[in-house]
Design a protein around this motif. Structure first.
Motif, short mmCIF file in Angstrom:
data_model
loop_
_atom_site.label_atom_id
_atom_site.label_comp_id
_atom_site.label_asym_id
_atom_site.label_seq_id
_atom_site.Cartn_x
_atom_site.Cartn_y
_atom_site.Cartn_z
N HIS A 58 61.14 11.83 17.83
CA HIS A 58 61.18 10.52 17.21
C HIS A 58 59.78 10.11 16.72
O HIS A 58 59.61 9.58 15.62
N LEU A 59 58.81 10.42 17.56
CA LEU A 59 57.42 10.09 17.24
C LEU A 59 56.95 10.87 16.01
O LEU A 59 56.31 10.32 15.11
N MET A 60 57.30 12.15 15.96
CA MET A 60 56.88 12.98 14.82
C MET A 60 57.55 12.52 13.54
O MET A 60 56.94 12.52 12.47
N ILE A 94 55.72 9.58 12.38
CA ILE A 94 54.41 9.97 11.81
C ILE A 94 54.59 10.55 10.41
O ILE A 94 53.88 10.20 9.48
N HIS A 136 49.98 19.44 14.21
CA HIS A 136 51.10 18.93 15.00
C HIS A 136 51.19 19.62 16.37
O HIS A 136 51.58 19.02 17.36
N PHE A 196 48.87 18.09 18.74
CA PHE A 196 49.39 16.79 19.14
C PHE A 196 50.48 16.95 20.20
O PHE A 196 50.56 16.16 21.15
N TYR A 213 50.49 15.33 23.78
CA TYR A 213 51.68 14.52 24.13
C TYR A 213 52.23 14.97 25.48
O TYR A 213 52.47 14.16 26.38
N ASN A 251 54.67 5.09 23.20
CA ASN A 251 54.76 5.62 21.83
C ASN A 251 53.62 5.08 20.97
O ASN A 251 53.03 5.82 20.17
N LEU A 307 50.81 7.23 19.02
CA LEU A 307 50.57 7.04 17.57
C LEU A 307 49.09 6.71 17.32
O LEU A 307 48.49 7.19 16.36
N TRP A 348 47.12 9.81 17.50
CA TRP A 348 47.28 10.59 16.26
C TRP A 348 46.42 10.00 15.13
O TRP A 348 45.71 10.72 14.43
#
Lengths: 218, 191
Positions: A74-76, A79, B22, B25, B29, B55, B59, B62
């Motif tokens: 969901h986060l990706m 993003i 990604h 990340f 995460y 979340n 974010l 990121w």
């Protein structure tokens, strides 16, 4: 065992304040060694350390049964959506951004071109517009030197027809229509009386259009 | 709780994240999300808000990885974000008026000497006791007992001197001990 705090009897050396971090293993080497050595001889700190261990264990156990949501996909997605942005942002991203110096040069060039064009139009060296179109009335003709005619058109004559007649004699309406419907038309150049008379005669022959015409000031 | 022991790894991961990696990340995460979620859960007392905050923190990691200058450990930086987000969330919420006495009474009724049930109830009582602590006390206890952060790291996150962290922890433990005592907590030798 009951958790019974005896805060009034703190370690005289204040080492008990470091015990939570001695337990989590984040003290520096020097402090770590000092606490380790101290614990061997201080019964207060020894007891305190046992309590801290129980507290920590109990503290950590409070969230043991709590399920942790899996939000990575969901986060990706969020993003990626954010990065893609709107359609316009994507289009804009395709246009290379000029360097600041180049951008400044482009702006200066645009400014010079605009100023040049405005100046050129203001000077009007080719007489553009005059050659192709002129109005039947206007300030340029009011100060003219040509002879002036008073013209009364027949009832029901359309504007187009009247216009054709005036243009045919190279005239300009400088006044009118008066309450009686009379227009004052100035001819554009100085003419001799014969030429003026010729024009008047020609106009008078157009009886279906012109009811009355004569030279002003006669 | 090994984040503080491998700062260089996390630092490299943040560098990769700053370049849009990604996979890096994902590693960060996996390493931090649970800890941040549970921290938020303990501070806020419920899961939905904790998920939202966790979340938001990820974010922020990121988006903000480019701004990480390595002046602190990556774990300190990440938990600093988490602490601020949770504080912000707490400020947004109306004052908490839960009837703690009633909640404790409910736990009392269930308390038995059956080992599994006993431990479960003990956890519930501890949670109630934590809920009764001030925000500062909850923060310092959590960062020490659960997150395994050092005095220096906590001082940086809480923006206070190291000695303040030590005394704050002392009073947090004192208060927690007092509450547990009021609740008649029997930990037992094996707990």
């Amino acid at each position: 065992m009951k958790l019974k705090k005896k805060r009034g009897s703190l370690c005289p050396e204040g080492m008990d304040l470091l015990l939570p971090w001695y337990l989590n293993g984040t003290l520096g080497q020097g402090e770590k060694e000092a606490v380790k050595k101290h614990l061997k001889s201080c019964s207060i700190c020894k007891e305190e350390f046992k309590e801290i261990k129980r507290e920590q264990k109990l503290y950590q156990s409070t969230t043991e049964e709590i399920p942790v949501p899996q939000t990575f996909p969901h986060l990706m997605a969020a993003i990626e959506k954010r990065e893609q942005g709107s359609v316009w942002q994507r289009i804009a991203s395709l246009i290379p951004r000029p360097q600041p110096a180049l951008a400044a040069a482009l702006i200066a060039t645009q400014f010079i071109v605009i100023v040049g064009l405005v100046g050129l139009l203001a000077l009007n060296p080719w007489g553009a517009g005059e050659r192709f179109y002129r109005t039947l009335s206007g300030p340029t003709s009011i100060e003219g030197k040509g002879p002036r005619l008073s013209i009364l058109f027949q009832d029901g004559v359309q504007e187009k027809t009247a216009r054709e007649v005036i243009l045919a004699i190279n005239g300009t309406i400088v006044r009118g229509p008066s309450p009686m419907g009379i227009y004052t038309v100035e001819l554009r150049s100085v003419m001799n009386p014969e030429e003026i008379q010729g024009i008047i005669s020609a106009l008078r022959q157009k009886r279906d259009v012109i009811r009355f015409v004569e030279v002003q000031g006669e | 709780m090994s984040a503080h022991k491998r700062p260089s790894d996390d630092g490299k991961l943040l560098e990769l994240i700053a370049k849009g990696d990604h996979q890096a990340f994902r590693v960060i995460y996996d390493k931090y999300y649970k800890r941040i979620y549970l921290y938020s859960y303990r501070q806020l007392g419920e899961g939905e808000g904790a998920k939202e905050v966790a979340n938001e923190v990820m974010l922020a990691v990121w988006k903000g990885a480019k701004q990480f200058r390595g002046e602190s450990k990556p774990s300190t930086w990440i938990f600093g974000i988490a602490v601020n987000k949770v504080r912000k969330e707490i400020r947004k919420r109306p004052p908490h008026h839960e009837d703690l006495d009633a909640a404790e009474k409910k736990v009392d009724e269930k308390l038995t000497q059956d080992d599994v049930t006993y431990r479960s109830e003990l956890r519930k009582r501890m949670k109630l006791a934590i809920d009764r602590l001030s925000r500062e006390h909850r923060e310092v206890l959590d960062m020490t007992y659960y997150q395994g952060l050092s005095i220096k790291e906590i001082a940086k996150i809480m923006d206070c001197p190291a000695n303040t962290v030590k005394t704050r922890m002392f009073y947090a433990r004192k208060r927690l001990g007092g509450i547990l005592q009021e609740m008649g907590i029997e930990i037992g030798g094996g707990a």
